[in-house]
Design a protein around this motif. Structure first.
Motif, mmCIF file in Angstrom:
data_model
loop_
_atom_site.group_PDB
_atom_site.id
_atom_site.type_symbol
_atom_site.label_atom_id
_atom_site.label_comp_id
_atom_site.label_asym_id
_atom_site.label_seq_id
_atom_site.Cartn_x
_atom_site.Cartn_y
_atom_site.Cartn_z
ATOM 1 N N GLU A 67 0.826 -1.206 0.000
ATOM 2 C CA GLU A 67 0.000 0.000 0.000
ATOM 3 C C GLU A 67 0.864 1.263 0.000
ATOM 4 O O GLU A 67 0.572 2.234 -0.699
ATOM 5 N N ALA A 68 1.950 1.253 0.788
ATOM 6 C CA ALA A 68 2.826 2.420 0.851
ATOM 7 C C ALA A 68 3.520 2.645 -0.482
ATOM 8 O O ALA A 68 3.560 3.767 -0.998
ATOM 9 N N LEU A 69 4.087 1.588 -1.060
ATOM 10 C CA LEU A 69 4.771 1.737 -2.340
ATOM 11 C C LEU A 69 3.781 2.069 -3.448
ATOM 12 O O LEU A 69 4.091 2.845 -4.360
ATOM 13 N N GLY A 70 2.585 1.491 -3.369
ATOM 14 C CA GLY A 70 1.576 1.758 -4.389
ATOM 15 C C GLY A 70 1.235 3.234 -4.479
ATOM 16 O O GLY A 70 1.021 3.767 -5.575
ATOM 17 N N GLY A 71 1.186 3.924 -3.321
ATOM 18 C CA GLY A 71 0.902 5.351 -3.330
ATOM 19 C C GLY A 71 1.998 6.140 -4.022
ATOM 20 O O GLY A 71 1.717 7.084 -4.784
ATOM 21 N N ALA A 72 3.263 5.773 -3.768
ATOM 22 C CA ALA A 72 4.384 6.471 -4.400
ATOM 23 C C ALA A 72 4.398 6.229 -5.910
ATOM 24 O O ALA A 72 4.599 7.160 -6.699
ATOM 25 N N ILE A 73 4.182 4.987 -6.316
ATOM 26 C CA ILE A 73 4.199 4.665 -7.751
ATOM 27 C C ILE A 73 3.024 5.327 -8.467
ATOM 28 O O ILE A 73 3.169 5.836 -9.591
#
Length: 208
Positions: A67-73
């Protein structure tokens, strides 16, 4: 009479050859002959990575929640308006006391190439910047159509980095190629700076 027949026959053959339609020249396939000379071949679109593919690969490598990486990507996709043609997974160390240095190494992945390619980077920066950190880096790469196009110097502004889910993101750009490094690491580094990052096939001691 015999000579006259030969002349008439020759004229008829020349006329026939002049009316023939020349064969159409086929476009030559392949990548630009030199790094930075234009984009992908129009008849061979470069395969790109989806957000789902990048989240799966990056969250596992960085050791962070999807979820955290998905927001950045997702933010990077919105900023660039497109999907990346490659990504780099690697590690780096950096430190600064007014003047900063950064060294890293990793692997470049592209969908149309079966083997990842090793890549090194080193950078120098100047600014109001103090501290040090060690990080894993997952960089999205845009408009890269051949691995050799990566190896150059990229200006970047660390102070423009933003945080999403505890991950730092900033941009580096040169000759149409854009890199978006996503960093997750330990350490403390405070401030803003301007500098350059050079990508190379082998480790360079000097950070330029």
């Amino acid at each position: 009479m015999h000579r006259r027949n030969l002349i008439l026959s020759g004229m008829a053959a020349a006329a026939a050859s002049g009316c023939a339609t020349p064969a159409a020249r086929q476009p030559s396939p392949g990548y630009p002959t030199q790094p930075g000379m234009g984009g992908a071949p129009s008849d061979a679109p470069q395969p790109t990575y989806t957000q789902e593919e990048l989240v799966a690969a990056g969250s596992n490598f960085l050791g962070v929640a999807a979820e955290a990486l998905g927001g950045a990507i997702e933010r990077i996709f919105l900023d660039q308006g497109d999907a990346p043609t490659g990504y780099i997974a690697g590690e780096e160390g950096a430190g600064a006391l007014g003047v900063g240095v950064r060294y890293g190494q990793g692997l470049l992945y592209m969908k149309d190439r079966p083997n990842a390619q090793e890549v090194y980077w080193q950078g120098l920066s100047i600014g109001w910047d103090v501290g040090g950190n060690v990080a894993r880096v997952f960089s999205l790469v845009y408009n890269l159509y051949h691995p050799d196009m990566l190896y150059r110097r990229y200006p970047g502004v660390e102070g423009s980095a933003y945080l999403i889910g505890g991950l730092g993101v900033n941009y580096q750009q040169a000759d149409g190629i854009v890199l978006a490094p996503i960093r997750a690491g330990v350490g403390l580094r405070i401030g803003a700076n301007v500098g350059t990052m050079s990508y190379s096939r082998q480790r360079n001691i000097l950070p330029v």
